[in-house]
Each structure stands twice: as C-alpha cells, then as structure tokens.
Motif scaffolding. Structure first.
Motif, mmCIF file in Angstrom:
data_model
loop_
_atom_site.group_PDB
_atom_site.id
_atom_site.type_symbol
_atom_site.label_atom_id
_atom_site.label_comp_id
_atom_site.label_asym_id
_atom_site.label_seq_id
_atom_site.Cartn_x
_atom_site.Cartn_y
_atom_site.Cartn_z
ATOM 1 N N GLU A 59 -21.584 -56.003 21.906
ATOM 2 C CA GLU A 59 -21.967 -56.856 20.928
ATOM 3 C C GLU A 59 -21.308 -57.994 20.523
ATOM 4 O OE1 GLU A 59 -22.775 -53.858 17.973
ATOM 5 O OE2 GLU A 59 -24.527 -53.010 18.892
ATOM 6 N N GLU A 60 -20.073 -57.713 20.506
ATOM 7 C CA GLU A 60 -19.095 -59.139 20.372
ATOM 8 C C GLU A 60 -19.209 -60.204 21.168
ATOM 9 O OE1 GLU A 60 -14.999 -58.007 19.430
ATOM 10 O OE2 GLU A 60 -15.758 -56.064 18.283
ATOM 11 N N LEU A 61 -19.276 -59.727 22.556
ATOM 12 C CA LEU A 61 -19.586 -60.615 23.714
ATOM 13 C C LEU A 61 -20.825 -61.462 23.509
ATOM 14 C CD1 LEU A 61 -18.316 -61.601 26.551
ATOM 15 C CD2 LEU A 61 -20.015 -59.940 27.275
ATOM 16 N N LEU A 62 -21.868 -60.642 23.081
ATOM 17 C CA LEU A 62 -22.844 -61.174 23.332
ATOM 18 C C LEU A 62 -23.167 -62.316 21.906
ATOM 19 C CD1 LEU A 62 -25.615 -58.451 23.397
ATOM 20 C CD2 LEU A 62 -25.045 -60.460 24.866
ATOM 21 N N ASP A 63 -22.357 -61.972 20.653
ATOM 22 C CA ASP A 63 -22.094 -63.085 19.776
ATOM 23 C C ASP A 63 -21.494 -64.218 20.413
ATOM 24 O OD1 ASP A 63 -23.503 -61.353 18.219
ATOM 25 O OD2 ASP A 63 -21.785 -60.520 17.022
ATOM 26 N N ILE A 64 -20.467 -63.933 20.941
ATOM 27 C CA ILE A 64 -19.765 -65.015 21.464
ATOM 28 C C ILE A 64 -20.463 -66.057 22.148
ATOM 29 C CG2 ILE A 64 -17.681 -65.874 23.010
ATOM 30 C CD1 ILE A 64 -16.230 -63.270 21.737
ATOM 31 N N VAL A 65 -21.187 -65.377 23.157
ATOM 32 C CA VAL A 65 -21.849 -66.222 24.160
ATOM 33 C C VAL A 65 -23.398 -66.689 23.423
ATOM 34 C CG1 VAL A 65 -20.742 -65.728 26.171
ATOM 35 C CG2 VAL A 65 -22.750 -64.501 25.428
ATOM 36 N N ASP A 66 -23.600 -66.378 22.236
ATOM 37 C CA ASP A 66 -25.075 -66.609 21.779
ATOM 38 C C ASP A 66 -26.161 -66.293 22.345
ATOM 39 O OD1 ASP A 66 -26.158 -67.663 19.363
ATOM 40 O OD2 ASP A 66 -26.420 -69.347 20.455
ATOM 41 N N LEU A 67 -26.048 -64.770 22.639
ATOM 42 C CA LEU A 67 -27.112 -64.371 23.360
ATOM 43 C C LEU A 67 -27.669 -63.077 22.661
ATOM 44 C CD1 LEU A 67 -26.132 -64.201 27.224
ATOM 45 C CD2 LEU A 67 -28.001 -65.708 26.248
ATOM 46 N N ASP A 68 -29.016 -63.182 22.571
ATOM 47 C CA ASP A 68 -29.671 -62.099 21.928
ATOM 48 C C ASP A 68 -29.777 -60.910 23.048
ATOM 49 O OD1 ASP A 68 -29.790 -63.262 19.451
ATOM 50 O OD2 ASP A 68 -31.696 -64.085 20.169
ATOM 51 N N GLY A 69 -29.570 -59.523 22.653
ATOM 52 C CA GLY A 69 -29.791 -58.618 23.477
ATOM 53 C C GLY A 69 -29.613 -57.175 22.468
ATOM 54 N N ASP A 70 -30.342 -56.070 22.766
ATOM 55 C CA ASP A 70 -30.553 -55.060 22.344
ATOM 56 C C ASP A 70 -29.583 -54.001 22.999
ATOM 57 O OD1 ASP A 70 -32.111 -55.458 20.011
ATOM 58 O OD2 ASP A 70 -33.892 -55.086 21.140
ATOM 59 N N ALA A 83 -26.826 -50.212 28.595
ATOM 60 C CA ALA A 83 -27.712 -51.045 28.975
ATOM 61 C C ALA A 83 -28.027 -52.269 27.873
ATOM 62 C CB ALA A 83 -29.146 -50.602 29.213
ATOM 63 N N ILE A 84 -28.065 -53.408 28.205
ATOM 64 C CA ILE A 84 -28.337 -54.456 27.577
ATOM 65 C C ILE A 84 -29.731 -55.126 27.988
ATOM 66 C CG2 ILE A 84 -27.714 -57.040 26.837
ATOM 67 C CD1 ILE A 84 -24.796 -56.583 27.688
ATOM 68 N N LEU A 85 -30.778 -54.902 26.929
ATOM 69 C CA LEU A 85 -32.273 -55.281 26.973
ATOM 70 C C LEU A 85 -32.575 -56.436 26.115
ATOM 71 C CD1 LEU A 85 -32.800 -51.365 26.825
ATOM 72 C CD2 LEU A 85 -32.547 -52.829 28.937
ATOM 73 N N ARG A 92 -34.879 -63.200 31.048
ATOM 74 C CA ARG A 92 -34.427 -64.396 31.925
ATOM 75 C C ARG A 92 -33.005 -64.617 30.926
ATOM 76 N NH1 ARG A 92 -38.032 -68.819 34.409
ATOM 77 N NH2 ARG A 92 -38.546 -67.027 35.430
ATOM 78 N N GLU A 93 -33.078 -64.692 29.570
ATOM 79 C CA GLU A 93 -31.921 -65.115 29.006
ATOM 80 C C GLU A 93 -30.801 -64.434 29.169
ATOM 81 O OE1 GLU A 93 -33.153 -64.836 24.781
ATOM 82 O OE2 GLU A 93 -34.808 -65.915 24.970
ATOM 83 N N LEU A 94 -31.043 -63.147 29.531
ATOM 84 C CA LEU A 94 -29.837 -62.316 30.147
ATOM 85 C C LEU A 94 -29.282 -62.535 31.541
ATOM 86 C CD1 LEU A 94 -30.489 -58.905 28.144
ATOM 87 C CD2 LEU A 94 -29.027 -61.016 27.404
#
Length: 200
Positions: A59-70, A83-85, A92-94
C-alpha cells in the motif's frame, strides 16, 4: 549435469524427477524458496500476519508511485497470497508493476518477502500477483505443458521448453507429474528450462 545444478533441481522439485505426491504443492516458489521452506507448515495466524505485513508495504509503495489498487490477502496451499487488483477494466494501470515478462512482479514479490522478514524475523514464501498476471500465466503454462506431454507421448522423445522462471517451471512440473510423465529443469538462470521426458 553438474552437482550445483542437480542440487538446484532437487530444491526446485523436491527431487530429481517430478512425480505426483500427496504433499506436492501446486504453487511455485521463486529462486531460493525451497531452501527457505520452514520445517513444518506455517500456522494460519502466521501466514495471515505475513499477508498483512506485505499488504501494508505494498500500500505504501502504491502511494509512492501514485497508483490505485485494492489489495486482497488470502492463504493458499500453505503460503500467504497477496494480490493487487483494480476495478474492472483498469488493470492496464497496474501493468507497470508486472513488467514485460513478470520481472518487475518478481522483484516486488522479493521486496514484499523482505518486508515480512524484517517485521517477523521469519523467511516468507508469500506469493504476489498483480492484475491477475500470474493466474493468466498459469493457464497459459498449463496449456504449454499439456501440449508438451502430448508430443512426448506421440513421439517418445524428450521435449525442451522455453526458458522460464521458477514459478513457471513449477507449474509445468506439476502438470507433467499429474500426467504421469517425468520432467526436470536444466541450465542456469535466466535460461533455465523444463525438459519433459518419456517414462522409461
């Protein structure tokens, strides 16, 4: 085959030839997983903790790279699974977290495992998937393995497959073992490949 390659082969499959066994795990490990396996099955509580630690890190990594994912956490086949979904149609964003042939995904999985080890003091066999990449790749590899099994049965000759990472090789070994044939890995990373062999 040199002794080091033979030892790696045994670690990858649990022996020199892939065979179906009651405790044969369907999930693959990456590079050094087998050497890291705990002596007994990890407790469900510990595996859930591994998933939580990895999820926090990711979750921290996704915040740093500004990507949304559950992030979905589960326990499958005696290991934590994360799993990151994304919402439907936004995978495609991931894709940048997967890489061309899953190299980025493999690196992220190692980083998540290291985060778990840093927090818990225990080595992790956690599996990471991003945008369904591993699930899709597994289906493709099962088809490749089934075609190789059919060719070996038809010709009676060994079939060498394309180079694969440890996860991919394990999927193939499992399919071949289930079909009652033998397989082994040969070569060194990144050119290590599965050879499907007829039963002697």
């Amino acid at each position: 085959m040199d002794p080091a390659a033979n030892q790696d082969e045994q670690q990858e499959q649990g022996g020199g030839v892939a065979t179906a066994a009651p405790d044969h795990e369907p999930e693959d490990a990456t590079h050094d997983d087998e050497a890291e396996r705990p002596k007994g099955r990890a407790s469900l509580k510990r595996l859930e903790e591994e998933g939580e630690v990895a999820a926090d890190y990711l979750e921290e990594l996704l915040d740093i790279v500004d990507l949304d994912g559950d992030i979905d956490i589960d326990v499958e086949n005696g290991r934590a699974s994360v799993a990151i979904l994304t919402e439907s149609g936004r995978d495609r964003e991931l894709r940048s977290l997967v890489g061309g042939h899953g190299e980025v995904l493999e690196a992220l999985q190692e980083l998540a495992r290291l985060a778990v080890q840093a927090r818990t003091g225990e080595r992790s066999r956690l599996m990471l998937d991003v945008a369904g990449y591993r699930a899709n790749r597994r289906r493709t590899l099962e088809d490749v393995a089934a075609r190789a099994v059919a060719e070996v049965r038809r010709t009676g000759e060994a079939v060498r497959l394309e180079p694969m990472n440890a996860f991919e090789r394990k999927v193939v070994h499992d399919v071949v073992a289930e079909a009652g044939l033998a397989s082994e890995s040969e070569g060194v990373e990144p050119s290590r490949r599965v050879v499907v062999q007829p039963v002697a």
